[in-house]
Design a protein around this motif. Sequence first.
Motif, PDB file in Angstrom:
ATOM      1  N   ALA A   1     -30.437  18.459  32.936  1.00 39.54           N
ATOM      2  CA  ALA A   1     -29.829  19.211  34.048  1.00 39.54           C
ATOM      3  C   ALA A   1     -28.983  20.362  33.519  1.00 39.54           C
ATOM      4  CB  ALA A   1     -29.030  18.288  34.965  1.00 39.54           C
ATOM      5  N   PHE A   2     -27.973  20.823  34.296  1.00 37.16           N
ATOM      6  CA  PHE A   2     -27.135  21.926  33.818  1.00 37.16           C
ATOM      7  C   PHE A   2     -25.680  21.738  34.243  1.00 37.16           C
ATOM      8  CE2 PHE A   2     -30.204  23.836  37.036  1.00 37.16           C
ATOM      9  CZ  PHE A   2     -29.459  23.508  38.166  1.00 37.16           C
ATOM     10  N   TYR A   3     -25.167  20.525  33.966  1.00 35.46           N
ATOM     11  CA  TYR A   3     -23.788  20.204  34.315  1.00 35.46           C
ATOM     12  C   TYR A   3     -23.056  19.534  33.149  1.00 35.46           C
ATOM     13  CZ  TYR A   3     -26.037  20.378  38.933  1.00 35.46           C
ATOM     14  OH  TYR A   3     -26.776  20.749  40.029  1.00 35.46           O
ATOM     15  N   PHE A   4     -21.744  19.770  33.124  1.00 36.42           N
ATOM     16  CA  PHE A   4     -20.829  18.953  32.329  1.00 36.42           C
ATOM     17  C   PHE A   4     -19.897  18.252  33.306  1.00 36.42           C
ATOM     18  CE2 PHE A   4     -22.093  21.650  28.831  1.00 36.42           C
ATOM     19  CZ  PHE A   4     -21.938  20.856  27.691  1.00 36.42           C
ATOM     20  N   PHE A   5     -19.640  16.988  33.060  1.00 38.31           N
ATOM     21  CA  PHE A   5     -18.674  16.234  33.863  1.00 38.31           C
ATOM     22  C   PHE A   5     -17.496  15.941  32.951  1.00 38.31           C
ATOM     23  CE2 PHE A   5     -17.543  12.695  36.873  1.00 38.31           C
ATOM     24  CZ  PHE A   5     -17.504  13.492  38.009  1.00 38.31           C
ATOM     25  N   VAL A   6     -16.401  16.635  33.217  1.00 39.97           N
ATOM     26  CA  VAL A   6     -15.299  16.725  32.259  1.00 39.97           C
ATOM     27  C   VAL A   6     -14.099  15.911  32.736  1.00 39.97           C
ATOM     28  CG1 VAL A   6     -13.843  18.322  30.958  1.00 39.97           C
ATOM     29  CG2 VAL A   6     -16.089  19.085  31.808  1.00 39.97           C
ATOM     30  N   ARG A   7     -13.578  15.080  31.843  1.00 38.92           N
ATOM     31  CA  ARG A   7     -12.394  14.291  32.176  1.00 38.92           C
ATOM     32  C   ARG A   7     -11.151  15.185  32.174  1.00 38.92           C
ATOM     33  NH1 ARG A   7     -11.432   8.706  31.817  1.00 38.92           N
ATOM     34  NH2 ARG A   7     -13.291   8.391  30.529  1.00 38.92           N
ATOM     35  N   ILE A   8     -10.363  15.093  33.227  1.00 34.91           N
ATOM     36  CA  ILE A   8      -9.117  15.839  33.309  1.00 34.91           C
ATOM     37  C   ILE A   8      -8.055  15.085  32.510  1.00 34.91           C
ATOM     38  CG2 ILE A   8      -7.306  16.685  34.874  1.00 34.91           C
ATOM     39  CD1 ILE A   8      -9.503  16.662  37.100  1.00 34.91           C
ATOM     40  N   PRO A   9      -7.366  15.745  31.595  1.00 37.03           N
ATOM     41  CA  PRO A   9      -6.345  15.042  30.801  1.00 37.03           C
ATOM     42  C   PRO A   9      -5.313  14.362  31.705  1.00 37.03           C
ATOM     43  CG  PRO A   9      -6.739  17.241  29.912  1.00 37.03           C
ATOM     44  CD  PRO A   9      -7.480  17.167  31.213  1.00 37.03           C
ATOM     45  N   LYS A  10      -4.972  13.125  31.397  1.00 37.22           N
ATOM     46  CA  LYS A  10      -4.010  12.392  32.224  1.00 37.22           C
ATOM     47  C   LYS A  10      -2.643  13.052  32.227  1.00 37.22           C
ATOM     48  CE  LYS A  10      -6.260   7.885  31.882  1.00 37.22           C
ATOM     49  NZ  LYS A  10      -6.155   6.475  31.435  1.00 37.22           N
ATOM     50  N   THR A  11      -2.350  13.781  31.153  1.00 32.37           N
ATOM     51  CA  THR A  11      -1.055  14.459  31.062  1.00 32.37           C
ATOM     52  C   THR A  11      -0.896  15.545  32.112  1.00 32.37           C
ATOM     53  OG1 THR A  11      -2.016  15.927  29.390  1.00 32.37           O
ATOM     54  CG2 THR A  11      -0.795  14.009  28.595  1.00 32.37           C
ATOM     55  N   VAL A  12      -2.022  15.993  32.684  1.00 33.02           N
ATOM     56  CA  VAL A  12      -1.980  17.034  33.707  1.00 33.02           C
ATOM     57  C   VAL A  12      -1.270  16.543  34.970  1.00 33.02           C
ATOM     58  CG1 VAL A  12      -3.438  18.341  35.310  1.00 33.02           C
ATOM     59  CG2 VAL A  12      -3.972  18.321  32.866  1.00 33.02           C
ATOM     60  N   GLY A  13      -1.496  15.261  35.291  1.00 34.22           N
ATOM     61  CA  GLY A  13      -0.806  14.668  36.432  1.00 34.22           C
ATOM     62  C   GLY A  13      -1.295  15.121  37.795  1.00 34.22           C
ATOM     63  N   LEU A  14      -2.534  15.577  37.889  1.00 33.66           N
ATOM     64  CA  LEU A  14      -3.100  16.023  39.162  1.00 33.66           C
ATOM     65  C   LEU A  14      -4.383  15.259  39.455  1.00 33.66           C
ATOM     66  CD1 LEU A  14      -2.815  19.912  38.725  1.00 33.66           C
ATOM     67  CD2 LEU A  14      -1.375  18.493  40.197  1.00 33.66           C
ATOM     68  N   ASN A  15      -4.644  14.997  40.744  1.00 32.78           N
ATOM     69  CA  ASN A  15      -5.955  14.448  41.073  1.00 32.78           C
ATOM     70  C   ASN A  15      -6.996  15.558  40.971  1.00 32.78           C
ATOM     71  OD1 ASN A  15      -6.091  15.927  43.543  1.00 32.78           O
ATOM     72  ND2 ASN A  15      -4.991  14.297  44.621  1.00 32.78           N
ATOM     73  N   SER A  16      -8.260  15.189  41.046  1.00 35.18           N
ATOM     74  CA  SER A  16      -9.319  16.168  40.758  1.00 35.18           C
ATOM     75  C   SER A  16      -9.351  17.292  41.780  1.00 35.18           C
ATOM     76  CB  SER A  16     -10.678  15.468  40.683  1.00 35.18           C
ATOM     77  OG  SER A  16     -11.017  14.869  41.918  1.00 35.18           O
ATOM     78  N   PHE A  17      -9.064  17.000  43.047  1.00 36.91           N
ATOM     79  CA  PHE A  17      -9.094  18.039  44.073  1.00 36.91           C
ATOM     80  C   PHE A  17      -7.984  19.059  43.841  1.00 36.91           C
ATOM     81  CE2 PHE A  17      -8.139  20.022  48.122  1.00 36.91           C
ATOM     82  CZ  PHE A  17      -9.400  20.305  48.628  1.00 36.91           C
ATOM     83  N   ASP A  18      -6.783  18.577  43.582  1.00 34.52           N
ATOM     84  CA  ASP A  18      -5.664  19.492  43.349  1.00 34.52           C
ATOM     85  C   ASP A  18      -5.850  20.287  42.065  1.00 34.52           C
ATOM     86  OD1 ASP A  18      -4.417  18.764  45.680  1.00 34.52           O
ATOM     87  OD2 ASP A  18      -3.130  17.256  44.749  1.00 34.52           O
ATOM     88  N   PHE A  19      -6.406  19.637  41.055  1.00 31.44           N
ATOM     89  CA  PHE A  19      -6.693  20.333  39.801  1.00 31.44           C
ATOM     90  C   PHE A  19      -7.625  21.509  40.065  1.00 31.44           C
ATOM     91  CE2 PHE A  19      -9.388  21.148  36.132  1.00 31.44           C
ATOM     92  CZ  PHE A  19      -8.496  21.200  35.069  1.00 31.44           C
TER      93      PHE A  19
END
Length: 384
Positions: free
Chosen positions: A314-332
């Motif tokens: 395919a043509f996607y990367f599914f990237v983990r958001i660093p926990k230190t960011v402190g945001l859920n995926s939508f807000d990020f």
Amino acid sequence: MEHLINQRVKDIEISGIRKFFNMVSHIEDLISLTIGQPDFPTPEHVKQAGIQAIEENYTSYTHNAGMLELRKAACTFMEKKYGLHYQPDTEVIVTMGASEAIDIAFRTILTEGTEVILPGPIYPGYEPIIRMMGATPIHVDVTENNFRFTLEMIKPHITEKTRCIVLPYPSNPTGVSLSEDELREIADFCKNQDFFILADEIYSELTYEQPHRSIASYLKEKTIVINGLSKSHSMTGWRIGLLFAPETLTKHILKVHQYNVSCANSIAQKAAIEALTAGMNDALPMKMEYEKRREYVFDRLNAMGLSVVKPDGAFYFFVRIPKTVGLNSFDFALNLVKEEKVAVVPGSAFSEYGEGYFRLSFACSMETLEKGLNGVENYLKKLN
């Protein structure tokens, strides 16, 4: 009058991918790494076949299952590419995109109270249809298994209510596929089980590490294969999907398809014949370019210290958001748009197991990718 609306329809939502895209698409100079839309035009010879079909007045209904010439071309394509053998007159249905193929397959095999086992995270197009049929989606968390949906992970969730297992590979949103050994294990186990396999193989022509292998190679009698031309031939708007299954299934699925759309677009069918014959290898130059982009994006994401599984399709990367960011995926994702004018898809769009991730599409130019990744890098530096 809303109180008269089917409650199951009221309970489902618009795809999280589209919902987020619609929220931000109006922003000027937005760098979008969101939609799974190939950035290549439909091959010229395929477009000309469509034009010729219009000029020659191929503008009437076709056979409900699709033009026989197209069904023959589709079966030949599957045989040459993947070693699968289907009868063009009884074992293939031409649909209005792969989405309709998924819909009519589920509407044929699912009944009230049945269960469907799917990996999570997963493309959001399956769950709403399952729920509208009164069935229950059972998501299996594959985030700790490098996104691989193996037999070991499937078995604990099988019950007497299981009606179908969904195998979407290469996967949207992770790009991860399954090996021959993994597929054979699942097939061997399922041979004596009383449920179906729905194999969504729309990205089958876009694999990088190894050629695509279909589970139908080992378990044709219980497998519904979903494919189409949207990704392989950059024909998303032409809406040509393909459903392959044994006649014992297709004779019933065809009834649902007939009452749904009658038949696929006649002009698009003519173009599809050209795509599957003269354009059998049209995906190769696109795949070569995607592979270069994949390497570039992988290196950039690693340099940012982000945790990623390298996609093998395919043509996607599914990237983990660093926990230190402190945001859920939508807000990020929303803040990334606000801060850097770069759009990615929040992982929560791909079931609850996508929370904490974002999906990045590399179906765009290297220039766009560079600008987008620069924005992601700048955003992360601000957050840290």
